[in-house]
Design a protein around this motif. Structure first.
Motif, PDB file in Angstrom:
ATOM      1  N   GLY A 124       0.785  -1.227   0.000  1.00  0.00           N
ATOM      2  CA  GLY A 124       0.000   0.000   0.000  1.00  0.00           C
ATOM      3  C   GLY A 124       0.818   1.279   0.000  1.00  0.00           C
ATOM      4  O   GLY A 124       0.325   2.329   0.413  1.00  0.00           O
ATOM      5  N   TRP A 125       2.074   1.202  -0.458  1.00  0.00           N
ATOM      6  CA  TRP A 125       2.921   2.393  -0.482  1.00  0.00           C
ATOM      7  C   TRP A 125       2.378   3.410  -1.472  1.00  0.00           C
ATOM      8  O   TRP A 125       1.783   3.066  -2.487  1.00  0.00           O
ATOM      9  N   SER A 126       2.622   4.699  -1.198  1.00  0.00           N
ATOM     10  CA  SER A 126       2.278   5.771  -2.134  1.00  0.00           C
ATOM     11  C   SER A 126       3.560   6.256  -2.811  1.00  0.00           C
ATOM     12  O   SER A 126       4.664   6.009  -2.307  1.00  0.00           O
ATOM     13  N   PHE A 127       3.417   6.963  -3.940  1.00  0.00           N
ATOM     14  CA  PHE A 127       4.571   7.308  -4.767  1.00  0.00           C
ATOM     15  C   PHE A 127       4.493   8.734  -5.291  1.00  0.00           C
ATOM     16  O   PHE A 127       3.416   9.263  -5.523  1.00  0.00           O
ATOM     17  N   VAL A 128       5.685   9.341  -5.489  1.00  0.00           N
ATOM     18  CA  VAL A 128       5.825  10.635  -6.144  1.00  0.00           C
ATOM     19  C   VAL A 128       6.893  10.458  -7.214  1.00  0.00           C
ATOM     20  O   VAL A 128       8.035  10.083  -6.911  1.00  0.00           O
ATOM     21  N   ASP A 129       6.521  10.717  -8.472  1.00  0.00           N
ATOM     22  CA  ASP A 129       7.462  10.580  -9.586  1.00  0.00           C
ATOM     23  C   ASP A 129       8.358  11.807  -9.677  1.00  0.00           C
ATOM     24  O   ASP A 129       7.885  12.941  -9.606  1.00  0.00           O
ATOM     25  N   TYR A 130       9.668  11.579  -9.851  1.00  0.00           N
ATOM     26  CA  TYR A 130      10.642  12.650 -10.034  1.00  0.00           C
ATOM     27  C   TYR A 130      11.385  12.487 -11.350  1.00  0.00           C
ATOM     28  O   TYR A 130      12.544  12.834 -11.461  1.00  0.00           O
TER      29      TYR A 130
END
Length: 117
Positions: free
Chosen positions: A32-38
């Motif tokens: 259930g991890w959340s992500f931010v694309d860089y």
């Protein structure tokens, strides 16, 4: 106290992966991890308590992820590490968000230290 207030604490864990999308799907669906694309070579994850990253910018390492510590003063930290017997394996380099270097602990583990300054 530094910008983040986490001087000399574990701040991040970085996984070198072959496929960011596969890793995102795997950890997102199971944990259930959340992500931010860089960008195409780096994505940040959060498990709700700690953040880390998946990157294709370095070769995949066996033996686990890269543990990254934070330090308010990189030069002072590097000197303390050398005095304690660590070997600097990658000199200070810039990246978006700050600077970091890598070191080898006397038992052979590679870790990194970064600073926002």
């Amino acid at each position: 106290m530094g910008i983040r207030g986490k001087d000399r604490q574990i701040d991040n864990i970085e996984f070198n992966v072959n496929d960011i999308s596969r890793s995102k799907t795997f950890y997102g669906s199971i944990f259930g991890w959340s992500f931010v694309d860089y960008g195409p070579t780096y994505i940040e994850f959060s498990d709700g308590r700690m953040t880390g990253g998946f990157t294709t910018g370095e070769p995949v390492r066996t033996g686990g992820p890269l543990v990254i510590l934070y330090a308010d003063d990189l030069d002072c930290t590097q000197l303390r590490l050398k005095a304690a017997g660590a070997t600097i394996s990658r000199e200070v380099f810039s990246f978006p968000g700050g600077h970091r270097f890598h070191f080898i602990y006397p038992d052979g583990y590679e870790l990194a230290v970064w600073s926002a300054s």
